[in-house]
Design an enzyme around this catalytic site. Structure first.
Site, PDB file in Angstrom:
ATOM      1  CG  ASP A 224      -1.924   1.059   1.340  1.00 55.69           C
ATOM      2  OD1 ASP A 224      -2.511   1.344   0.290  1.00 55.69           O
ATOM      3  OD2 ASP A 224      -1.662   1.928   2.223  1.00 55.69           O
TER       4      ASP A 224
ATOM      5  CD  GLU B 176      -2.283   2.346  -3.353  1.00 57.02           C
ATOM      6  OE1 GLU B 176      -3.466   2.573  -3.573  1.00 57.02           O
ATOM      7  OE2 GLU B 176      -1.941   2.250  -2.236  1.00 57.02           O
TER       8      GLU B 176
END
Length: 1534
Positions: free
Chosen positions: A371, A408
């Site tokens: 993330d 990401e």
């Protein structure tokens, strides 16, 4: 070393310990526990141990009873420290199991009088703990008890060392072969409709997830990406849902408390280590089915953030400057969550690698999605590094060698944090990335945004512009349309904007690139819902038929909705998977997604690529200069198994027009997908059942896509539908999953079950395989046509008779028979009585099927079916008896079954099976079945079955062996029908339908058309018919039943069409009993009608008559117009004089509007009418402007200050209205003697005071004159606006210069979107008004500052809300009020222009502002400001700041634009929309700002000097831009 306040148990010994592994670790055989913590710079470290009350091992410790106790252990830095790591080992007495003992760390504490840490000393949670004492599943989001403050726990060592993996290994799939499914463990199964076994305990847990693995297998998923499963505090959300008062929670889990501990609330058991066992069990069962496990990990920040309240301490209490990136001692916020992990600190990076290695090595996970991964590249100073330490350590860690890494590739700092396409790998290319550019491009293209065609082509080919330059492959692009963060796919096509009020905050992205397809949210409008269904399928096709690795969000396969919430981080039930909704979509969207995934896998050579597409892989059939979003291309299948050519044609029509896809005529084309068609036509089950396209083009409806297949060898046909064998395997998996859920936790340990021998494992797997095979054989044996349909619909086939069924013994092959010493002779073939008639002679590629009917000598028949090319394996004749045409399959009588050859026929419900013989000398394998004369039979329908999953038939229909019929009365009826239409143009067509005959006679003459059908189908029959247009669409539809004809056994029907109803083709379908609809294969029946000269002449005559009337009407209007034009002014004056009468009728509201171009006036009156309101629009237009017709182009206004148009609700639309788009509609006026009239009905709304008012506040409109191609607006050039009720009382500006401040506000809200030129002109007018005020001139000069004046501190306080110093600080007290007002107004002007300069105000991008006009507006405003700067010293600072803000960009922008044009012309670059140079040129053409000038001049200098970066930075800096290294405005590649 120290000890507890009491006496340390004598049988508990302390030792030095080891620095690794990190955290708390019990030895595999027990007896010792090692503790470690990394604590740099600490001088005193204490280990705090707590034995809970009732601990089962307490009695084995000396001096400890069942009430438990606590112990403080002080570590000696000389023996218990290695580098920055502190460590200690406890040697345990025999029989003591430490599981459940709690521990914490205390660093540099103050000591009490006993030499122990004070009671309020901070207790620190071990960052590497493997287990915590937090709650489990039933306590999810539980409030009211103690605050979340977990302690580390010594785990059950069996959960770590003795878990029984049962020989299951990770699948180790290649990244290119993955189909990823992003899911939330709780959200996937928490819904009560999940119908889990032991739902109360397992719903929303790891064990609950296991029970739904068959759903993933059915879809074709082979990798799950789980949202955070590390321990987090779901109660860390204090807000409640303002809509219903429900307590919100941290549902997603992106705030990690401990990175080594599986989420305790995902465990169904309240036992030490249960979460570890539950997670490992989930991984094992997913791996058993070939599904990989990828974890969404959040190493960019922790829950120990600066935002929110927490009652525990960990990393920050140990070494905040080592674990977090700080600025001036405070947390930085590159993550948007309050802190940023210092991932590239040596100690912190070691901790992250240790954690990842634990999950791969111990928990068997296959990869990680990181993330906000860009935060992991930042150094201690917060700057992004392209060679970060953490990434290099991960690349070199042996335990992570098999793990997949997905980034990401962005964080919350832009642009330096946006690393899509350039995320570092720390070595050879390895990292995959979430391709956010793919998501945005596909969304924009599919919803019809222009200019995205080229970018769309790049994305579907693998995004080579992002990944090729650094050695990566197409599969490194993780392609997705939706993810957890944002709209679901259903909401993406249902909402234009977010609806996040349920979160109690204004969160979520405003840039969704979504489109609601005409209505915001749920609707009963069938047209809107059909469009949404098409768009969802279009998105799915674009995703799965693109090069790269696809990922879908859980629930998108059936259309899960979060009701417009695009940030569900704190929503629980709103984010649950609905299994009941999924079941409803089983044969609709679910089927489409399942077959689409299977189709992708069959074409792995095209889509699961290791190299980017080139011209040898794809053939573009695109007009690139056409801005409309239509794109077509052919993908070459280089891996086709057959000889010759095979390929796929894909086309997207992402717009509102009907488009024709021209097909290459040298190849046959078959339709696989058309998203415009309803299920099951939207996608075919397999390519063998695909529909052949007979025309030269394929008509594509708006917002649809198609996939066509071409091949020259049938070996290239792909089989991708679910087979009977797979169905049986899924049933076995369901049973296995239920057994897993029943197992006790202790049964998952090898110490409880014993270590299995390899022979036992092999035997168990062999038995399981045999059980699955038996299930498959049973399912296959029941595969008649009726049972295949039942299985697809999920019906149960387990009747008592079927439970006792034993599969028939298979016929041994010829090779097996030859190995036997002897074999039984075959029985004699049935006798035939003469030469037979061949009724079937069909080729199936390299296979051949023939059927011959022989007389048996006793007025009966013998059917011989022979087959060649099916090999030597088992071949089954699967057949049914047709007793009358139109009827379904039926079983044969026992006497027929017993007499069949070479073996008796087996009977199943609705079908029979006979095994073929071995091949004879002529190569054919045979079946012979005698039918005595007493057996009623019209035909035998059959298919050939090759176990386990081969089914052979010609195209879409079964083989049909039809018995020769006696001379039928059908012929007489057909002749009668033909003769009845003699004298007319006639065309006759015949069809075979379910073994029967159908004939249609189409006759056309001047009075219309007549279609006469006759049939010998002996059943009830309905004709559903209508004329067809050029696109095979029905103009209308009617239904009539067949009636009995004069001839016995014959039915007929006569259909008549009026002349205006006749088209070239007559289309129909037939409805049989049981609601069965029959077509001509996959398409509707078509009867082409003959052309008739009398009908053509009649039509021409009628059209001429109609044209003459229209011309006469036009001439009459023209004469009236000429008459009116001569005295228009007089008539307009009369119209205005009659206005009081119309005003009197407008009791609610009346407004008169003068139109532009001196075209006339329009009056709008709103009056009460019954229970509602009526808006009466009356206008008088100049004949030269109005023509013979006029249209009201209008939309409603939902607010008095919001001038954005909205399409009126349907109940308000007058007759003849046409909806144009989501903003407007058009309604024709009634035109009489130049007077326009139109009435619009409005619904009623009740106000808070009980008054009834129109529900719609107002409307905006223009008048369209099609004949003149004119759009008439108000005389000021703006849209006409009328309100139907009084606006609310203005809460206007309370300060000075109220009129001017309101002007700023209204100009922004009324115009909606202004250009920079308009703002400059409006600002100049305002300053002119200010400078002409009455209290200026000499009064202002008296306020000229004196150098000896005293500094006024009060004036500093009053200067401006912007807290900027002002030149008006030196003022005369008696002029104080005027000074305040001047500061007040100029602060408004400054902020207004500053926000325009920063582009924080909306710009009207479609307004083509000419550069010289913009330059003129800029100069005019600048000159006005300079003049007031000279005249009014008190506002000089304000004037200087405003002047610096507006800049001087217009003429320079024009010069740069001209040079860009020269570059384009020299290099023959076309001025095509979407091209880089053209976009740059148009941008400067429309709105040039000072920052654009600097950038453009620097880029031009860069180009002129052949790419010298020094020149680029010099020119940019000269124009106020940043210096080298500041990370802005860098040319591509640098």
């Amino acid at each position: 070393m120290g000890q507890s306040g009491g006496k340390m148990p004598g049988n508990l010994q302390l030792a030095k310990g080891e620095p690794r592994p990190k955290g708390c670790c019990e030895s595999p055989k027990g007896g010792e526990v090692n503790f470690t913590i990394d604590a740099p710079g600490r001088g005193s470290v204490w280990l705090y141990l707590l034995l809970p009350e009732g601990h089962e091992g307490a009695s084995t410790l000396e001096g400890v009873d069942s009430s438990g106790g606590e112990l403080y252990v002080q570590l000696d830095p000389s023996t218990n420290k290695t580098g920055d790591t502190w460590h200690v080992k406890l040697t345990l007495p025999g029989g003591f199991d430490p599981k459940g003992a709690k521990y914490m760390w205390i660093l540099d504490p103050k000591l009490d009088q006993h030499g122990l840490p004070e009671a309020n000393a901070v207790r620190i949670l071990d960052p590497c703990a493997k287990c915590l004492d937090s709650r489990y599943a039933k306590d999810w989001n539980k409030r009211g008890g103690p605050k979340f403050s977990p302690m580390a726990v010594v785990p059950d060592r069996r959960a770590i060392y003795e878990f029984d993996w049962q020989g299951v290994k990770p699948p180790n799939l290649h990244l290119k072969d993955l189909v990823i499914y992003e899911a939330h463990v709780r959200g996937f199964t928490r819904n009560p409709d999940s119908k889990l076994q032991d739902w109360d305990a397992t719903a929303g847990t790891f064990l609950g997830f296991i029970q739904k693995i068959p759903h993933l297998l059915k879809l074709g998923i082979n990798a799950v990406e789980l949202l955070p499963v590390y321990e987090f505090d779901e109660t860390a959300c204090p807000r409640k849902n303002p809509e219903n008062g429900e307590q919100l929670c941290n549902f997603w889990g992106y705030s990690t408390v401990n990175f080594f501990v599986p989420m305790q609330r995902f465990s169904s058991r309240d036992r030490i280590g249960a979460a570890i066992v539950g997670f490992k069990t989930l991984v094992r069962e997913l791996h058993r089915q070939g599904i990989e496990v990828i974890l969404d990990v959040v190493f960019n920040h922790t829950a120990e953030g600066a935002w929110g309240e927490h009652f525990w301490h960990s990393w920050a209490a140990i070494a905040k400057n080592r674990y977090y990136i700080l600025s001036n001692g405070q947390d930085t916020n590159y993550t948007g969550c309050g802190n940023t992990v210092n991932a590239n600190d040596p100690m912190c990076s070691d901790w992250i690698v240790e954690c990842l290695s634990y999950w791969v090595d111990e928990m068997h996970v296959d990869g990680f999605r990181f993330d906000l991964a860009s935060a992991l590249t930042r150094g201690n100073d917060g700057k992004v590094s392209m060679d970060p330490l953490l990434i290099k350590k991960m690349a070199n860690e042996p335990k992570l060698k098999r793990a997949k890494f997905i980034a990401e590739a962005w964080d919350c700092s832009w642009p330096d944090g946006y690393l899509v396409g350039k995320f570092p790998s720390g070595g050879p290319p390895r990292w995959a990335e979430w391709n956010g550019i793919f998501r945005d491009t596909i969304r924009c293209f599919i919803k019809g945004d222009e200019g995205k065609k080229g970018d769309f082509a790049t994305r579907i080919c693998g995004s080579s512009d992002l990944f090729k330059h650094n050695g990566r492959k197409p599969f490194h692009s993780i392609n997705f349309i939706t993810a957890h963060d944002g709209f679901t796919l259903k909401d993406l096509v249902s909402y234009n904007g977010k609806h996040n009020t349920c979160n109690g905050e204004n969160s979520g992205d405003d840039h969704n690139n979504s489109w609601n397809c005409g209505h915001e949210g749920d609707t009963g409008d069938g047209g809107v819902n059909h469009l949404r269904s098409r768009q969802i399928r279009n998105f799915m096709v674009a995703l799965f038929m693109s090069a790269g690795t696809p990922m879908i969000l859980y629930g998108d396969e059936y259309g899960r909705s979060q009701r417009g919430c695009n940030n569900g981080w704190c929503q629980d039930a709103r984010c649950w998977f609905s299994w009941s909704d999924s079941e409803k979509q089983e044969n609709n969207l679910m089927r489409f997604v399942r077959l689409l995934i299977s189709l992708r896998k069959q074409y792995a050579g095209i889509f699961n690529r290791e190299e980017f597409m080139s011209n040898k892989d794809i053939w573009w059939r695109v007009h690139w200069d056409d801005p409309y979003n239509y794109i077509c291309y052919v993908l070459h299948d280089h891996h086709a198994t057959g000889q010759g050519y095979a390929g796929l044609m894909v086309a997207f029509n992402a717009g509102h027009e009907v488009r024709c896809c021209d097909l290459p005529q040298d190849k046959p084309w078959y339709r696989i997908i058309d998203t415009n068609l309803p299920a099951p036509k939207d996608i075919c089950e397999n390519e063998a059942s695909s529909v052949k396209i007979t025309s030269q083009s394929y008509v594509m409806q708006p917002y649809s896509c198609i996939v066509l297949k071409t091949y020259s060898d049938k070996k290239s046909i792909k089989e991708y539908a679910r087979t009977d064998a797979e169905y049986g395997a899924h049933q076995d998996i369901n049973r296995h999953m239920k057994e897993v859920i029943k197992r006790r936790m202790s049964m998952e340990f090898t110490s409880s079950t014993g270590t299995p021998h390899i022979q036992d494992i092999g035997k168990r797997q062999s038995n399981e395989a045999m059980e699955r095979m038996q299930s498959m054989v049973r399912m296959r044996s029941l595969m008649s046509g009726a049972f295949m349909d039942a299985i697809e619909e999920g019906e149960s086939l387990e009747t008592k008779k079927e439970e006792a069924f034993q599969p028939p013994p298979r016929k041994p092959s010829r090779e097996q028979v030859q190995k036997k010493p002897s074999k039984l002779p075959l029985p004699a073939k049935p006798a035939t009585g003469g030469e037979g008639a061949k009724v079937i002679d069909t080729d199936l590629g390299d296979k051949r099927v023939e059927a011959i009917l022989y007389p048996d000598g006793a007025e009966g028949r013998v059917l011989e079916v022979r087959a060649k090319g099916f090999g030597g394996g088992e071949l089954i004749f699967h057949w049914g008896l047709i007793e009358s045409f139109g009827a379904g399959w039926s079983n044969a009588p026992e006497q027929v079954c017993n007499a069949s050859w070479p073996d008796k026929t087996k009977t199943f419900p609705g079908a029979n099976q006979t095994v073929f013989s071995d091949a004879e000398d002529d190569g054919f394998r045979r079946v012979m079945i005698p039918f005595p004369r007493n057996v009623k039979v019209k035909a035998v329908n059959f298919v050939l079955h090759q176990p386990p999953k081969g089914w052979h038939k010609p195209g879409h229909q079964d083989f049909t062996a039809e018995w020769p019929q006696a001379e039928s009365l059908f012929s007489a009826a057909a002749d009668r029908a033909t003769e009845a239409e003699s004298g007319k143009s006639v065309r006759t067509t015949r069809w075979k339908v379910r073994g029967g005959n159908l004939m249609g006679v189409g006759a056309v003459w001047a009075e219309g058309a007549l279609v006469h059908f006759v049939t010998d189908l002996d059943t009830e029959l309905m004709l559903h018919y209508g004329p067809g247009d050029a696109y095979n669409k029905w103009v209308f539809a009617r239904s009539e039943n067949f009636r009995s004809a004069p001839e016995d056994g014959v039915k007929e029907i006569v259909v008549k069409l009026k002349p205006e109803e006749v088209t070239k083709k007559f289309m129909f379908v037939l409805k049989f009993p049981g609601n069965t609809w029959v077509k001509d294969g996959a398409d509707d029946f078509k009867l082409w009608l003959p052309e008739d000269e009398s009908l053509v002449q009649a039509r021409l005559s009628k059209e001429a008559e109609k044209e003459a009337k229209a011309q006469a009407k036009k001439e009459e209007v023209k004469q009236k117009a000429q008459k009116m034009a001569s005295n228009f002014d007089q008539q307009l004056q009369q119209f205005r004089q009659s206005r009081p009468e119309r005003k009197q009728s407008g009791k609610i509201h009346f407004q008169s509007i003068t139109l532009s171009e001196q075209a006339g006036d329009v009056d709008v009156a709103c009056r009460r009418a019954g229970d509602g309101f009526v808006v009466q629009i009356t206008g008088f237009l100049h004949p030269d402007k109005a023509g013979s017709s006029a249209l009201l182009h209008w939309g409603v206004l939902n607010d008095f200050r919001d001038r954005h148009w909205h399409c009126p609700p349907e109940e308000c639309l007058p007759d003849g209205s046409k909806i144009m788009d989501a903003k407007a509609c058009q309604t024709p006026f009634e035109l009489d003697d130049g007077i326009l009239r139109l009435d619009i009905s409005l619904p009623t709304s009740t106000m808070s005071d009980g008054a009834c008012v129109p529900a719609i506040p107002g409307m905006a409109f223009v008048i369209r004159v099609p004949e003149k191609d004119k759009w008439l607006k108000c005389e000021d050039g703006k849209d006409c606006v009328a309100f139907f009720r009084d606006p609310p009382a203005k809460q206007g500006w309370k300060g000075g210069w109220q009129e001017q401040v309101n002007f700023i506000i209204e100009s922004e809200t009324k115009w909606g979107h202004m250009t920079l030129m308009h703002r400059y002109n409006n600002c100049r007018d305002m300053i002119q008004t200010w400078s002409s005020r009455s209290n200026t001139g000499e009064a202002a000069m008296r306020r000229m500052p004196s150098w000896s004046a005293t500094f006024n501190k009060d004036a500093l306080r009053r200067a401006s809300w912007s807290r900027l110093p002002s030149a008006s600080l030196l003022i005369d007290p008696e002029e104080e009020k005027s000074e305040e007002q001047d500061d007040e107004l100029w602060s408004w002007i400054f902020v207004w222009q500053r926000f325009s300069f920063m582009r924080l105000l909306d710009w009207q991008r479609n307004y083509n502002t000419k550069p010289r006009e913009l330059a003129g507006a800029t100069d005019s405003l600048a000159n006005k400001i300079c003049s007031v700067w000279k005249e009014y010293p008190n506002i000089r600072l304000w004037a200087r700041w405003t002047l610096a803000t507006i800049g001087r960009g217009g003429n320079q922008g024009q010069a740069i634009r001209d040079e860009i044009l020269h570059i384009m012309h020299r290099n023959k670059i076309p001025e095509t929309k979407g091209h880089f140079y053209e976009e740059w040129h148009q941008k400067l053409h429309n709105n040039t700002t000072p920052d654009d000038v600097g950038i453009c001049k620097a880029l031009l200098a860069f180009l002129r000097t052949g790419g010298k970066m020094e020149e680029y930075w010099k020119v940019l800096h000269d124009h106020g831009g940043p210096r080298r290294g500041e990370g802005l405005w860098v040319p591509a590649g640098h």
